[in-house]
Design an enzyme around this catalytic site. Structure first.
Site, mmCIF file in Angstrom:
data_model
loop_
_atom_site.group_PDB
_atom_site.id
_atom_site.type_symbol
_atom_site.label_atom_id
_atom_site.label_comp_id
_atom_site.label_asym_id
_atom_site.label_seq_id
_atom_site.Cartn_x
_atom_site.Cartn_y
_atom_site.Cartn_z
ATOM 1 N N GLU A 1 6.577 -11.375 -7.511
ATOM 2 C CA GLU A 1 5.813 -12.279 -8.381
ATOM 3 C C GLU A 1 5.105 -11.549 -9.508
ATOM 4 O OE1 GLU A 1 5.924 -12.696 -5.112
ATOM 5 O OE2 GLU A 1 6.496 -14.788 -4.789
ATOM 6 N N HIS B 1 -0.343 -20.884 3.234
ATOM 7 C CA HIS B 1 0.468 -21.714 2.338
ATOM 8 C C HIS B 1 -0.243 -22.998 1.926
ATOM 9 C CE1 HIS B 1 3.621 -19.027 3.655
ATOM 10 N NE2 HIS B 1 4.481 -19.582 2.836
#
Lengths: 321, 329
Positions: free
Chosen positions: B62, B131
């Site tokens: 990322e 998450h």
């Protein structure tokens, strides 16, 4: 083979960087420059030699030790010094300071203060060149202290995976701030990492600015013609501390003096004198003295930026609050 | 205006497809956006349409690919970065806050960073603490960034188009739970929705429920139930968190004199605290009760379904808060 400019031109830029930084150190001591000031003294041959291997349209990014690259790319001593003084006439209107010097027109795309953080950015400018097919190359400088951080490895991975036209130049000056390389890198040859990314590499001791032009030039040529990234490791040495607040107690004076005796700037001048005579070198030195004195005077007398600069430089469009 | 009914994920896709067809400098990158057709199928079919040059599958890196996109943007390209979820942007936090948000300022205004980051945000269904972050609270804090969080397909479409055309970094916070939501979207490719303009999702006179993204729908459901009890709740969908529509907040509170802020994410600081500050500062005399917030409970998101339900703002908690601000015990 990369065309090597006249030694006089290379020496001129090296001497300009050296003298601008010596005067910056003096101004720092006088309280005219604030924050951090990281000097490039001792490493000038790298930025100057690399710039000579680039086209003016190529992109260049580096660390917070960025004065040398800015001047090598053609930024005026006035614009740089005024930025260090935090003045409105500085390259970045006094908003960036020593660590964040930008000159978009000359494709000097910054000095960055987070170690490793600009490596992915450089893959992005290289990506843009490849996407657009504009033939551009990106050169990205960083220290050996960036090697352990993830962004080094992510940038290498993406550059190799997507065959980006980029040259990664590790300026290995032996010390990540005050920590010698053998206490932070398990493998001391930074170029050994190139193997794991499947890219070519080159490693050499920086003594001769003209050698820098040809060695980095070969990597630039590979990037331009084959769109292949290269990891170049320049073994170098900074003569001053990490920043102005660093007395450099972690190095012996014998070590520092030994490196100063191999100063690439002194060598460049000696070679210039041998080729063109003392008068030619002295003439350049005199020009530089005038240029640096002018830059300091200009910076001293330049206005401070005013608050109206703040919001338009935060957003391009209407301020988002 | 001619409308087409589509799901929110299709509205996002339509916006990207139209902008990529309009501007060759727009490209999309992220994990699984191409061959896999998108982890949440937002980008389905885009690889076939535009090819691997413009729809780019990335490694799981990322920081690397976010930084690459920022670098491309700073030389004028218009990247769209899809994170698989906003949670994973945490490992690209440095790139977003130190580079995307700072390049314009550090360069003294020489550079701009026209980039869009988008991903599902907040809780989904039992995906656990790592998450389930509501990351907008972290990013809305940062000057230099714009943060938007639409709740309907039309706004998702119109605001993503605005984001792609914007010259500043824009972060689009989606919700996995809204991807299948259907709604009417204008057929007009020139349709856009401006930032900083809130929407009245439901008219009402007794209390203002101020919200955005998924929680707007929780508020609408709460308003329906409150209506049965004789409380006429207004629902304000902010749509845009930075810039924030202050005038809409003042107008709402001036009308109802009572407000409850509802959002995902924790109560400490964050967007809700910002909203409460603005309301008390700009419309203090209009208030008949303290402004309350309904947020995640102040704990990491639990996996267990019942406990997760307890932590996420629910209709019953919104109704409780409304009862409190209307002193209707």
């Amino acid at each position: 083979m990369t065309n090597v400019p006249e030694l006089a031109a290379l020496y001129r830029k090296m001497q300009l960087i050296r003298r601008v930084e010596e005067e910056a150190a003096r101004a720092y001591a006088q309280g005219k420059i604030g924050g951090f000031l990281h000097l490039y003294i001792g490493q000038e041959a790298i930025a100057v030699g690399a710039d000579a291997a680039l086209r003016p349209t190529d992109y260049a990014l580096t660390t917070y030790r960025d004065h040398g690259l800015a001047l090598a790319r053609g930024m005026s001593a006035r614009a740089l010094m005024a930025e260090l003084f935090g003045k409105a006439t500085g390259a970045c209107q006094g908003l960036g300071g020593s660590m964040h010097v930008f000159d978009a027109e000359r494709r000097m795309l910054g000095g960055y203060g987070i170690v490793g953080g600009h490596l992915p950015l450089a893959t992005g400018t290289a990506f843009a060149s490849k996407y657009r097919g504009d033939g551009g190359v990106t050169i990205c400088f960083f220290g050996e202290g960036s090697v352990p951080i993830g962004e080094f490895h992510e940038a290498m991975t993406l550059a190799s995976l997507w065959k980006l036209p980029i040259v990664f130049v590790c300026e290995n000056n032996g010390y990540a701030m005050g920590t010698p390389i053998d206490r932070v890198l398990p493998v001391h040859e930074v170029t050994s990492h190139a193997v794991s990314y499947g890219i070519p590499s080159d490693r050499f001791v920086v003594e001769c600015v003209r050698e820098v032009v040809t060695r980095i030039g070969a990597a630039v040529e590979r990037a331009r013609t084959e769109s292949t990234p290269t990891l170049v490791e320049c073994l170098t040495y900074r003569f001053r501390g990490h920043s102005m607040s660093d007395p450099g107690k972690y190095r012996t004076s014998e070590e520092v003096e030994a490196h100063k005796r191999r100063d690439p700037l002194v060598r460049a001048r000696a070679e210039l004198v041998a080729e063109r005579g003392e008068a030619a070198a002295a003439a350049i030195d005199a020009e530089i003295e005038a240029e640096v004195a002018d830059a300091v005077a200009f910076s001293d007398t330049s206005p401070e930026p005013t608050a109206d600069v703040l919001e338009p430089t935060t957003y391009a469009g209407p301020f988002a609050r | 205006m001619q409308m087409t009914t589509m799901r929110l994920r299709e509205a996002l896709r339509a916006a990207m497809v139209e902008e990529m067809e309009r501007d060759p400098e727009v490209f999309l990158l992220g994990e699984e956006v191409g061959h896999y057709q998108g982890a949440y199928k937002v980008t389905e079919g885009m690889l076939a349409r535009f090819g691997a040059r413009r729809v780019i599958d990335t490694p799981i890196a990322e920081s690397g690919f976010a930084g690459l996109a920022i670098g491309a943007a700073m030389v004028g390209m218009r990247p769209i970065v899809e994170f698989m979820t906003w949670n994973f942007s945490a490992v690209a936090f440095d790139q977003i806050i130190n580079n995307a948000a700072k390049l314009r300022q550090m360069s003294g205004g020489q550079l701009k960073v026209p980039i869009v980051f988008r991903a599902p945000n907040g809780s989904a269904r039992q995906v656990g603490s790592q998450h389930s972050h509501a990351m907008e609270h972290f990013y809305a804090h940062v000057p230099g960034l714009k943060c938007i969080a639409p709740a309907t397909p039309a706004d998702a479409y119109g605001m993503l188009k605005t984001a792609i055309r914007d010259d500043d970094p824009v972060l689009l916070f989606e919700s996995e739970t809204l991807y299948s939501l259907s709604g009417d979207v204008p057929d007009d490719p020139s349709f856009t929705v401006p930032f900083g303009v809130a929407r009245v999702a439901r008219e009402g006179k007794d209390v203002s429920l101020i919200s955005y993204s998924r929680a707007v729908h929780t508020c609408l459901e709460a308003a329906e139930q409150l209506a049965k009890a004789g409380v006429d709740a207004e629902v304000i969908d902010l749509r845009s968190l930075r810039p924030l529509d202050e005038a809409a907040l003042v107008a709402a509170v001036s009308k109802t004199h009572r407000a409850v802020v509802v959002h995902e994410g924790w109560p400490y600081g964050g967007v809700g605290a910002e909203l409460v500050d603005r309301v008390q500062r700009l419309a203090f005399d209009q208030l008949d009760a303290p402004v309350l917030r309904v947020c995640f409970l102040d704990v990491p998101m639990p996996y267990n379904a019942a406990l997760e339900r307890l932590v996420i703002p629910q209709v019953d908690r919104v109704i409780e808060a409304v009862k409190s601000v209307t002193y209707a015990r």
